[in-house]
Design a protein around this motif. Structure first.
Motif, PDB file in Angstrom:
ATOM      1  N   PHE A  51       0.848  -1.184   0.000  1.00 37.53           N
ATOM      2  CA  PHE A  51       0.000   0.000   0.000  1.00 37.53           C
ATOM      3  C   PHE A  51       0.884   1.234   0.000  1.00 37.53           C
ATOM      4  N   GLY A  52       0.557   2.203  -0.824  1.00 30.77           N
ATOM      5  CA  GLY A  52       1.340   3.422  -0.877  1.00 30.77           C
ATOM      6  C   GLY A  52       0.789   4.378  -1.913  1.00 30.77           C
ATOM      7  N   GLU A  53       1.688   5.137  -2.536  1.00 35.83           N
ATOM      8  CA  GLU A  53       1.296   6.104  -3.560  1.00 35.83           C
ATOM      9  C   GLU A  53       2.123   5.885  -4.818  1.00 35.83           C
ATOM     10  N   VAL A  54       1.511   6.143  -5.957  1.00 36.43           N
ATOM     11  CA  VAL A  54       2.209   6.105  -7.239  1.00 36.43           C
ATOM     12  C   VAL A  54       2.136   7.484  -7.866  1.00 36.43           C
ATOM     13  N   GLU A  55       3.162   7.797  -8.653  1.00 35.83           N
ATOM     14  CA  GLU A  55       3.212   9.110  -9.313  1.00 35.83           C
ATOM     15  C   GLU A  55       2.881   8.925 -10.787  1.00 35.83           C
ATOM     16  N   LEU A  56       1.703   9.406 -11.155  1.00 39.76           N
ATOM     17  CA  LEU A  56       1.220   9.297 -12.528  1.00 39.76           C
ATOM     18  C   LEU A  56       0.568  10.606 -12.938  1.00 39.76           C
ATOM     19  N   ALA A  57       0.764  10.990 -14.187  1.00 40.90           N
ATOM     20  CA  ALA A  57       0.161  12.218 -14.729  1.00 40.90           C
ATOM     21  C   ALA A  57       0.492  13.430 -13.867  1.00 40.90           C
ATOM     22  N   GLY A  58       1.721  13.477 -13.335  1.00 43.80           N
ATOM     23  CA  GLY A  58       2.177  14.633 -12.585  1.00 43.80           C
ATOM     24  C   GLY A  58       1.615  14.774 -11.197  1.00 43.80           C
ATOM     25  N   ALA A  59       0.986  13.741 -10.668  1.00 47.51           N
ATOM     26  CA  ALA A  59       0.418  13.814  -9.322  1.00 47.51           C
ATOM     27  C   ALA A  59       0.582  12.476  -8.623  1.00 47.51           C
ATOM     28  N   ARG A  60       0.428  12.477  -7.309  1.00 45.77           N
ATOM     29  CA  ARG A  60       0.536  11.251  -6.529  1.00 45.77           C
ATOM     30  C   ARG A  60      -0.869  10.742  -6.201  1.00 45.77           C
ATOM     31  N   HIS A  61      -1.013   9.417  -6.281  1.00 46.35           N
ATOM     32  CA  HIS A  61      -2.318   8.806  -6.093  1.00 46.35           C
ATOM     33  C   HIS A  61      -2.190   7.602  -5.169  1.00 46.35           C
TER      34      HIS A  61
END
Length: 433
Positions: free
Chosen positions: A87-97
């Motif tokens: 579980f965490g965050e990914v950086e896609l399309a210039g933002a973190r999700h």
């Protein structure tokens, strides 16, 4: 959907069957629909080491499936472990999700990672993560099986069309598989301290991204490369396969290095070595592997020799699949195993263009299918054929089905008659039993 519904075996099995019933191209969308009821998400990304043509697949919000998806999934391949959701965050399309990711590595698979870009961040101990983990393990094994069936068709199409687009896709897949293997070797190495292992893995990933981006922009206009160039490309990838492992890899440079080699032959040879390497590495006690290419009898001879237990057989799953893949490019495979001394796999990839099956349908059969057809002309049943050729009855049934399909006949008797009509008659060696 409530987690309690997934605790119901009937519901869980029905959900799995929904995914398994989909064709390969629809497996990820179907999986997304099923898991959205469990973990609502905006997009799903899959990075697989088994897919020859397209290692990265995605479904959902197009904004989250852009060019940066490969870099982020490569990072997750380094981060996510087996048997436990991340579980965490990914950086896609210039933002973190917020995201959850799971990894699986079924038998005979290079491994794969699945990531769901979530609507909201769940708790790290959310039990839905383990449900997703088990669902992905089942799905990854299913996808690996489907890819194993697709790859021979892919190689066959490559042999006939030899399109530059297909060539580039194969090269990118080679690069990706090699770097992923190197990442795993570095992270699993007992000789590297944790900090050095992470730094090594980071360097490998950075180099991989540079190479992938350069390769994607490269225009390959030549339809041939020299034998030396083709082998050098293979060598770069194989060194990564065994890096940070206990296996010594010996690469024997071909003598006729300046000989031009068609791209389809070079790619088939590289794919053959990769598959053979995965097969022999599954054996216990392998410490040395030697890979060599040479030219002879109008073929590129590809050999791989190990110092393992010497117990490989033609019926071993990896060997059987390798022989099937070679048959799609009209190649053949020989296996020589000596208990206690190791095994040698020798593949023959012909240089010439595919022969027309119209003139002689028997040319569509691979060597093992020809052996089985010989036995059919003698009137033998499956059990007798299995005993004579030292294979299982199940394998005999598989070969017979392929023979009937390739010859365009509906019965064993018609297949035998066709064989006799095209000059395939029992020899003294075949009748002496």
């Amino acid at each position: 959907m409530a987690l309690e519904e997934w605790a119901d075996p009937e519901h869980a099995l029905a959900s799995v069957m929904t995914v398994f019933e989909a064709p390969l191209s629809q497996t990820l969308p179907r999986l997304s629909a099923v898991t959205d009821e469990l973990l609502p998400h905006r997009a799903v990304l899959m990075l697989s080491g088994d897919c020859v043509a397209s290692p990265l697949r995605s479904h959902g919000d197009p904004a989250l499936c852009g060019p940066d998806a490969m870099a982020e999934m490569t990072r997750l391949a380094e981060t996510v472990g087996l048997d436990k959701p991340w579980f965490g965050e990914v950086e896609l399309a210039g933002a973190r999700h917020p995201a959850v990711a799971v990894a699986a590595r079924p038998r005979r698979s290079a491994g794969s990672v699945l990531a769901l870009v979530l609507d909201e961040a769940p708790a790290e101990a959310d039990p839905r993560g383990m449900v997703l983990q088990r669902l992905w393990e089942l799905t990854a094994a299913h996808i690996a099986g489907l890819n194993a069936k697709v790859e021979p068709a892919f190689l066959s199409e490559h042999r006939v069309a030899s399109g530059e687009r297909t060539r580039i896709a194969t090269e990118l897949s080679d690069t990706h598989a090699a770097h992923l293997t190197a990442l795993l070797n570095a992270l699993r190495s007992r000789d590297l301290p944790d900090a050095l292992a992470r730094r090594t893995a980071t360097d490998i990933a950075a180099n991989a991204l540079v190479e992938l981006r350069a390769a994607s922009e490269q225009e390959l206009s030549e339809r041939e490369e020299t034998l030396g160039e083709a082998f050098d490309r293979l060598a770069d990838k194989l060194i990564l396969f065994t890096r940070h492992s206990d296996v010594d890899l010996e690469l024997s440079t071909p003598e006729q290095a300046e000989l031009p080699v068609p791209a389809e032959v070079a790619n088939a040879a590289r794919a053959t070595v990769r598959s053979a390497l995965l097969t022999v590495l599954e054996q216990p006690g392998v410490s040395r592997i030697r890979v060599a290419w040479e030219v002879g009898d109008g073929c590129l001879l590809v050999s791989l020799r190990d110092d393992g237990p010497g117990t490989l057989t033609p019926e071993a799953l990896g060997v059987h699949r390798l022989a099937a893949r070679l048959s799609t490019v009209e190649g053949s495979l020989d296996l020589d195993s000596v208990p206690g001394w190791g095994s040698t796999l020798t593949a023959r990839v012909p240089f010439g263009p595919p022969r027309s099956a119209d003139a002689d349908p028997l040319t569509a059969l691979n060597p093992r299918e020809v052996d089985v057809l010989h036995q059919l002309t003698l009137g033998r049943r499956n059990r007798q054929i299995a005993q004579h050729l030292h294979i299982s009855e199940h394998t005999v049934k598989y070969h017979v089905a392929n023979i009937l399909d390739k010859l365009g006949v509906s019965s064993r008797g018609e297949a035998a008659a066709a064989a006799r009509g095209f000059g395939l008659v029992p020899t003294a060696r075949n009748t002496a039993s």
